[in-house]
Structure formats: C-alpha cells, structure tokens
Design a protein around this motif. Structure first.
Motif, PDB file in Angstrom:
ATOM      1  N   GLY A 611      12.915  -1.901   3.833  1.00  0.00           N
ATOM      2  CA  GLY A 611      12.023  -2.870   4.455  1.00  0.00           C
ATOM      3  C   GLY A 611      10.913  -2.194   5.234  1.00  0.00           C
ATOM      4  O   GLY A 611       9.747  -2.621   5.187  1.00  0.00           O
ATOM      5  N   ARG A 612      11.250  -1.132   5.954  1.00  0.00           N
ATOM      6  CA  ARG A 612      10.214  -0.394   6.687  1.00  0.00           C
ATOM      7  C   ARG A 612       9.193   0.203   5.721  1.00  0.00           C
ATOM      8  O   ARG A 612       7.984   0.163   5.963  1.00  0.00           O
ATOM      9  N   ALA A 613       9.707   0.784   4.622  1.00  0.00           N
ATOM     10  CA  ALA A 613       8.809   1.417   3.651  1.00  0.00           C
ATOM     11  C   ALA A 613       7.892   0.384   2.993  1.00  0.00           C
ATOM     12  O   ALA A 613       6.679   0.590   2.865  1.00  0.00           O
ATOM     13  N   TYR A 614       8.458  -0.745   2.561  1.00  0.00           N
ATOM     14  CA  TYR A 614       7.630  -1.799   1.964  1.00  0.00           C
ATOM     15  C   TYR A 614       6.592  -2.306   2.970  1.00  0.00           C
ATOM     16  O   TYR A 614       5.445  -2.618   2.613  1.00  0.00           O
ATOM     17  N   GLY A 615       7.001  -2.397   4.234  1.00  0.00           N
ATOM     18  CA  GLY A 615       6.064  -2.842   5.256  1.00  0.00           C
ATOM     19  C   GLY A 615       4.896  -1.890   5.401  1.00  0.00           C
ATOM     20  O   GLY A 615       3.746  -2.321   5.597  1.00  0.00           O
ATOM     21  N   GLU A 616       5.163  -0.588   5.316  1.00  0.00           N
ATOM     22  CA  GLU A 616       4.093   0.398   5.400  1.00  0.00           C
ATOM     23  C   GLU A 616       3.092   0.218   4.261  1.00  0.00           C
ATOM     24  O   GLU A 616       1.889   0.441   4.423  1.00  0.00           O
ATOM     25  N   LEU A 617       3.602  -0.186   3.085  1.00  0.00           N
ATOM     26  CA  LEU A 617       2.747  -0.368   1.908  1.00  0.00           C
ATOM     27  C   LEU A 617       2.131  -1.768   1.841  1.00  0.00           C
ATOM     28  O   LEU A 617       1.448  -2.092   0.870  1.00  0.00           O
ATOM     29  N   ARG A 618       2.402  -2.588   2.854  1.00  0.00           N
ATOM     30  CA  ARG A 618       1.932  -3.974   2.882  1.00  0.00           C
ATOM     31  C   ARG A 618       2.514  -4.799   1.730  1.00  0.00           C
ATOM     32  O   ARG A 618       1.930  -5.804   1.329  1.00  0.00           O
ATOM     33  N   ARG A 619       3.670  -4.381   1.243  1.00  0.00           N
ATOM     34  CA  ARG A 619       4.381  -5.175   0.244  1.00  0.00           C
ATOM     35  C   ARG A 619       5.330  -6.103   1.012  1.00  0.00           C
ATOM     36  O   ARG A 619       6.555  -5.963   0.987  1.00  0.00           O
ATOM     37  N   ARG A 621       6.240  -9.257   0.870  1.00  0.00           N
ATOM     38  CA  ARG A 621       7.223 -10.117   0.222  1.00  0.00           C
ATOM     39  C   ARG A 621       8.485  -9.332  -0.115  1.00  0.00           C
ATOM     40  O   ARG A 621       9.607  -9.809   0.118  1.00  0.00           O
ATOM     41  N   ASP A 622       8.304  -8.116  -0.643  1.00  0.00           N
ATOM     42  CA  ASP A 622       9.467  -7.267  -0.945  1.00  0.00           C
ATOM     43  C   ASP A 622      10.206  -6.891   0.345  1.00  0.00           C
ATOM     44  O   ASP A 622      11.441  -6.862   0.392  1.00  0.00           O
ATOM     45  N   ALA A 623       9.431  -6.592   1.377  1.00  0.00           N
ATOM     46  CA  ALA A 623      10.045  -6.205   2.645  1.00  0.00           C
ATOM     47  C   ALA A 623      10.896  -7.341   3.204  1.00  0.00           C
ATOM     48  O   ALA A 623      12.045  -7.141   3.627  1.00  0.00           O
ATOM     49  N   ILE A 624      10.333  -8.550   3.211  1.00  0.00           N
ATOM     50  CA  ILE A 624      11.059  -9.693   3.764  1.00  0.00           C
ATOM     51  C   ILE A 624      12.322  -9.968   2.959  1.00  0.00           C
ATOM     52  O   ILE A 624      13.385 -10.281   3.513  1.00  0.00           O
ATOM     53  N   HIS A 625      12.241  -9.797   1.636  1.00  0.00           N
ATOM     54  CA  HIS A 625      13.408 -10.053   0.784  1.00  0.00           C
ATOM     55  C   HIS A 625      14.570  -9.121   1.147  1.00  0.00           C
ATOM     56  O   HIS A 625      15.700  -9.589   1.388  1.00  0.00           O
ATOM     57  N   VAL A 626      14.319  -7.818   1.212  1.00  0.00           N
ATOM     58  CA  VAL A 626      15.424  -6.882   1.477  1.00  0.00           C
ATOM     59  C   VAL A 626      15.893  -6.987   2.930  1.00  0.00           C
ATOM     60  O   VAL A 626      17.094  -6.825   3.222  1.00  0.00           O
ATOM     61  N   LEU A 627      14.966  -7.276   3.834  1.00  0.00           N
ATOM     62  CA  LEU A 627      15.359  -7.387   5.238  1.00  0.00           C
ATOM     63  C   LEU A 627      16.183  -8.648   5.487  1.00  0.00           C
ATOM     64  O   LEU A 627      17.144  -8.621   6.269  1.00  0.00           O
ATOM     65  N   ASP A 628      15.829  -9.749   4.841  1.00  0.00           N
ATOM     66  CA  ASP A 628      16.644 -10.964   4.964  1.00  0.00           C
ATOM     67  C   ASP A 628      18.063 -10.707   4.457  1.00  0.00           C
ATOM     68  O   ASP A 628      19.051 -11.177   5.052  1.00  0.00           O
ATOM     69  N   GLU A 629      18.171  -9.968   3.355  1.00  0.00           N
ATOM     70  CA  GLU A 629      19.500  -9.634   2.841  1.00  0.00           C
ATOM     71  C   GLU A 629      20.261  -8.760   3.838  1.00  0.00           C
ATOM     72  O   GLU A 629      21.473  -8.937   4.051  1.00  0.00           O
TER      73      GLU A 629
END
Length: 699
Positions: A611-619, A621-629
């Motif tokens: 989630g942190r990595a996806y957030g850095e890339l401004r992805r 939606r992917d970040a929120i998906h894995v973090l919610d899980e």
C-alpha cells in the motif's frame, strides 16, 4: 475535512483517560485501558503504626499548593514492617487513586549492575495500556512517556526495596493528584530535592509488640503469661515478621503457653543462626522450623533454593520432587505458620529473612547431592515451561535446535497466556539461566536462551536479553555446539540492532559467520540479520545483497516460510531505497508465497508495504484495495498495531485525494486504536481530526 467539520471536532478527556472524538458529526469513542490493580494483598495482621499512618495520610491527602506528586519514603531494618505499613495505607485509601495502583518490588529487577529501571518503566507502561510496539527503546523516552501517560490521572506508585533515589525519580507520575510510596533500608536522602517526606521505622516497642502478639493469639492468654508476652516481644526484636511467626506457632500448638514458648526460644540448645546479625530473631525462625513435620521441613528447605522471591506451585513441586497436589497439601502448613505468604492463583512469596533462613537450613541439613538434585529439578521445570510458551507464541514452524517434550508441560497455553507467563516469570527465568551456568549445566543454558526469544523479542527486555545470551553463547561454546553458538550470537545481535548498537551487532554476526560456514540453515539466519542490520543503517545495497542470499539459502533448505519472509523484507528495502517498481515485484511474490503457506499475518504485513509503494506511485486504487484487505485481516486477528499502520497510510492517501469520508472513517478508527494502545502518535491523529497541520506534505 470541511471547515464546519473542523469547527465541530471536539475532544474530551476524563481523569481515567477516557476519550471521545466528534468529527463531522461522527462520534469516535475510545475505550479506556483496564485500570491496573497491582498491589499485593494487605498484611493479614497489622497494628500499632498509627503515628506513621496518620503522618502518611496527612501528607498524601494534602492538596494545597501542590504542583507535583508527593513522595513518602519508609526506611528501616529488614523485617521491621516497611512494606506492611505502605500496603496497609495503600489498600485503605486506594479509592483516592481511581486510575490505578502500580507496584514493583525492585529486588526482582536487581541485577549485578544495579536495578533495571528501564524494565520497571516498561512494566508500568504496559499496565497503563501502552502496547509493546509503542514502548520506546530508550530509557529517557520511557520516562517521558510514563509521565505523559499519568498526566491528569490519579495513580499510586509503590516501590518496594529501593536502594537509590535515582530508582524513584523516573516513576514519579506526571500529576500532583498521584502519589509515590517507597520502602528502603536506606533513607534515600537524595529525594529531599524532590520534596519527599521520610518516615524512619524503628522496631516495635515492647508495648506495641505485646499488642501485636495479643492480636495473633487465638484466644485470651492466661494471666500467668502476661510477663511472658513482654519477654516474647523482646526476643523477637520488635520485628513484626518474627512476632507473626512466633504467634503462629502458639496458634498451632494450642497446648503451649507463651511462657513455654519463651523458655524454648531462650534455650541455648537451639542453634543461634544469625539473620541480619540478630541471633534472637534467628532463634525464632529456628524454633518455627524445628516444630514443623519433617515433610514440611524438607519442603521449606527446598523452597529456599528457588531462584526468585515469588514462585508458583509448579516450581515448588519441581524443586521438592512432588506432584502439585502433594506440594499443595504441604505448603498450606508453611502459610499457616506465617513462613510463607500466599499471593493467590497458586502463587507464593517468602519474606526476605525467611528465604535466607530456609536456604541456610538447606545448607545445614541437606547434602550437596540432594541440593543439586533439587536445583536441577527447578531448572528443568522452568526450561520446559519456557519452551512450551515459545512453541505457543511462535508456532511449530520456528526453527529450533532444542527438542524438548513440551507436550508434558501441565498448563495449556494460548499465545496470550504464554506471553503472560513468560513476563511474570521473567526475573526467575534469568536467575535460572545464571543458576544453570554456575552449576556448569551448559546445555540448559543455551536451550533456555533459545526458548526465551519469544519473550525478549516481544517485550524488549534488552538488559535481560543481552545478559542471558552472553551466558548462552559461552555455554554453547562449552558444549561444542556450533549451531547453538550461531543462534546465541544471532539472537544477541538482534537486540543490538533494535537498540541501534550497530557495531556490537556486526561484531557478533561476524563472529558467528566464521563458525557457520557450510551450514546452510545457520548461514541463512545470519544473512537475514545482516540484511536487517544494513537496512537500519540505511545501507540498502548491502541489505539487498544479504537478503537475496538469505532467500537463496532458504530455497536450498526448502524453507517456504523463510523464502516468503525474505521476499517481504527485500521488497521493503527496495521500496525504502526508492526502487519502487522492483520492490513491488518482490512484494507481489511474497504475497503469493505467504498465501501458499496460509500465513495470513505475514500476508497482511506485505499488503501494508504494498500500500505504501502504490501510494508513492499514485496508484491509489490499488493502494486502497490492499490496505483495506490488511485492515480487515489485522482487525479480525486482533493485531491493532498492524491495523493502525494500514489505517495511517489510508488516511494519508484519502487526505491527499480530498476523500473526506474515507479520511474521517480511517483517521477516526486510527485515533481510537492509538489511544487504546498508548501510542504517542495519537496526538498527531487528533491534530488531523481537528484540521491541524499534522498532514502537511501529503498534498
């Protein structure tokens, strides 16, 4: 958060630490941690200290002009009743301290270099609701957090057996409505600067001692015994512990008069064992001992060999080679004779002077062979308990060198109760390590250290951790067990890494590497620790190289769990180094590997880093998906610290995306978790909810 929402945000905190947040009309209630009630039971018999009690009450209940918590120090001889008067007052007025009573016997924290106040602080912080992950490593930071955690609260702190003013200062609560009681053989005059009051306890006068004896006697004494009661008080030196033992003997021996007991105690045929230099008091203990049935005398001597001041029934059974049922039947006689204090839950304590006497009796009446056999009994018992707890906390998948019959341990642990047992027995366990070392039983020394990883890694008892593993390494060398020596070096190095002592960690790991060559399992463990060391040093290239090596070695030996963990750690290092795409590849592989072995918690940790990595890339939606899980898993598995880590990333992403609803829900839940866990991060999240600058830099 909207401007109106910021205006509506409110925070209310009561004296017990209860907190409620309201943000945008949504109420976030924070559950208070359980109030600590750590005081030992009050003394069963207590009389004739009215002057001291009145002085204590006057000082501690006075509130005018006070700007800090009052301190009262009781000093005097061993056995004079310092702890009794402090506990009697504490129980009588505990309603003045509704936010908890904290207690520590510093004798249990005393090490060759002094008292480990760092560990006392950790114990108090845990009792006050601070989760282990949020207890700082540094002593000074623990002091600050303790004062912050007690600010605005009414807490009583009692320290038994202090011998220096420096042991008291760090645990003075941060509220003038709190109080500190201290017992010491010394006056601790250095606390004058802290506003302490001092009460010097003298032995009871003959009149007061006589009154105490009358309280203990089962029935009104014969008029002919009146003078004998005075003589008994004199023989006992005015020490309440001796008077209680003498009174208990009279209660048991109904046919004895006080006159007969005095004559018996004065008889020169009794051994004049000196306890604290007082032969008369020693004779009281002698007489009580001689009057016990032989099986109980044997149990008394065996208990004197135990390593700690507190112990449970299982340890008593082990040292005396009895079943718990047999030990329970005999131990009641000792308690009835005032030679033993029952603490509840099959847990017991010997007074310091009684313990000294019991040990001397063992040296006098038992052979060296018998004492050695008894000592080995409790060493093996504590070793089996530590191993059983380790298996429950860390699971069967952990690589262990020692193969111990943990199925024989009589207590059924779960992970939480196993950690509680390890923490409760922590001082005894370190003493057992030292006992085994002194007896030259080297195998149990390193085996104990291996099993204590579950405790030390979870509760960060660094002083004990390093002291035990220094002996563990030397013991493994004496055994010629190279794998065990590597393990001791590696576990010791991890303590140094966590404390930021990187040079000491590197030295241990380098030493272990020289003897691990050719053993793939040992090399994999060391490569992982080298990787973690370099990661903390910010040397990401070296960390990557060592973690790749650790993963390759785990593949060679067929450790799927090791491969998953190293892939996760490697991905984390790459993300930290700014190589986010490479890190994502490793983390995705780690997530797949963790799923294949059903390791849900490792999978959640991977998702948080993803989630942190996806957030850095401004992805996002992917970040929120894995973090919610990750939030769902950690909440379901009761892992609030990991849940908070995921929520914090979610809150930052939501704030950056101006997703007010997600921010409000994530930050509100996060605030509650941090408050419950005692994290200093709670203040920052409250600032977020109030619309403060805490999220600067996330736009």
């Amino acid at each position: 958060m909207s401007a109106d929402g910021r205006r509506d945000a409110a925070l209310a905190t009561g004296s017990s630490g209860a907190t409620r947040f309201t943000a945008d009309g949504v109420d976030f209630a924070v559950r208070c941690p359980e109030v600590p009630r750590q005081l030992p039971p009050p003394p069963p018999v207590f009389v004739n200290r009215s002057r001291e009690l009145d002085l204590l009450t006057k000082r501690l209940r006075s509130v005018s002009g006070r700007n800090r918590a009052p301190i009262v120090v009781f000093s005097g001889l061993a056995g004079v009743g310092k702890s009794a008067i402090a506990l009697a007052w504490a129980h009588r007025y505990r309603e003045l301290f509704p936010d908890g009573q904290l207690y520590a016997d510093l004798a249990a924290y005393r090490r060759p270099g002094g008292v480990e106040m760092t560990e006392v602080l950790a114990s108090f912080l845990r009792a006050l609701g601070v989760r282990e992950e949020f207890i700082p490593h540094e002593y000074a930071e623990r002091v600050v957090l303790f004062r912050s955690r007690t600010r605005g609260r009414k807490v009583l702190v009692m320290l038994d057996n202090s011998d220096a003013a420096a042991q008291v200062r760090p645990v003075i609560p941060g509220s003038p409505d709190s109080a500190v009681l201290v017992t010491s053989r010394r006056r601790l005059g250095g606390l004058v600067m802290d506003g302490a009051d001092f009460v010097d306890l003298s032995p009871l006068t003959v009149a007061d001692g006589t009154s105490l004896v009358r309280t203990i006697l089962p029935e009104k004494p014969d008029p002919a015994d009146e003078k004998a009661i005075d003589a008994l008080a004199e023989l006992c030196g005015g020490l309440p512990i001796a008077l209680c033992i003498a009174g208990a003997r009279l209660a048991e021996r109904r046919s004895w008069t006080v006159t007969r007991l005095v004559r018996y105690l004065s008889d020169d045929r009794l051994g004049r064992l000196s306890v604290e230099g007082d032969g008369a008091v020693g004779r009281v203990f002698d007489a009580a001992y001689e009057d016990l049935p032989e099986p109980v005398r044997l149990l008394y001597r065996r208990i004197g060999l135990l390593p700690g001041i507190e112990f449970e029934l299982g340890a008593v059974a082990a040292v005396a080679a009895l079943t718990p049922v047999e030990a329970d039947e005999l131990i009641g006689t000792l308690a009835g004779s005032s030679l033993l204090e029952e603490l509840g839950d099959d847990r017991f304590r010997l007074h310091e002077l009684v313990r000294l006497h019991a040990k001397k009796m063992a040296e006098r009446d038992d052979s060296a062979v018998d004492r050695e056999r008894a000592t080995r009994g409790f060493v093996d018992w504590y070793l089996l308990g530590a191993a059983a707890a380790d298996h429950e906390v860390l699971g069967e998948g952990r690589w262990r060198l020692a193969r111990l019959p943990v199925e024989r341990w009589p207590v059924r642990f779960d992970s939480a109760s196993a950690l509680r047992w390890l923490e409760r027995e922590r001082t005894n366990l370190l003493a057992v390590v030292r006992t085994a070392w002194q007896a030259e039983w080297y195998e149990p020394v390193w085996q104990l250290c291996e099993a204590l990883w579950a405790l030390y890694h979870s509760h960060k008892n660094y002083a004990d951790w390093l002291a035990a593993h220094q002996l563990g390494r030397a013991a493994a060398q004496r055994c010629g067990n190279r794998q065990a020596e590597v393990r001791m070096c590696n576990q010791g190095a991890r303590a140094h890494i966590e404390q930021g002592n990187f040079a000491a960690a590197a030295e241990l790991l380098e030493s272990a590497s020289k003897i691990a060559a050719g053993d793939a399992r040992s090399e994999a463990v060391l490569a992982e620790s080298f990787g973690l060391l370099h990661r903390e040093e910010g040397r990401y290239a070296e960390a990557e190289r060592m973690l790749r090596r650790a993963r390759d070695l785990n593949r060679t030996i067929g450790s799927v769990r090791g491969v998953a963990l190293q892939s996760y750690q490697l991905g984390d290092v790459l993300v930290r180094a700014g190589r986010i795409d490479d890190g994502l590849e490793e983390l995705t592989g780690a997530l797949t590997a963790a799923g294949e072995i059903g390791d849900e918690l490792t999978a959640a940790r991977v998702r948080i880093t993803l989630g942190r990595a996806y957030g850095e890339l401004r992805r996002d939606r992917d970040a929120i998906h894995v973090l919610d899980e990750a939030v769902e898993i950690t909440r379901r598995r009761g892992q609030p610290v990991k849940e908070a880590q995921a929520l914090e990333v979610l809150a930052r992403i939501a704030h950056r995306d101006k997703d007010e609803e997600r921010f409000r829900i994530s930050a509100g839940r996060l605030a509650r978790l941090y408050e419950e866990a005692g994290s200093p991060r709670g203040a920052a999240v409250r600032d977020w909810l109030d619309g403060g600058p805490g999220l600067a830099g996330t736009e």
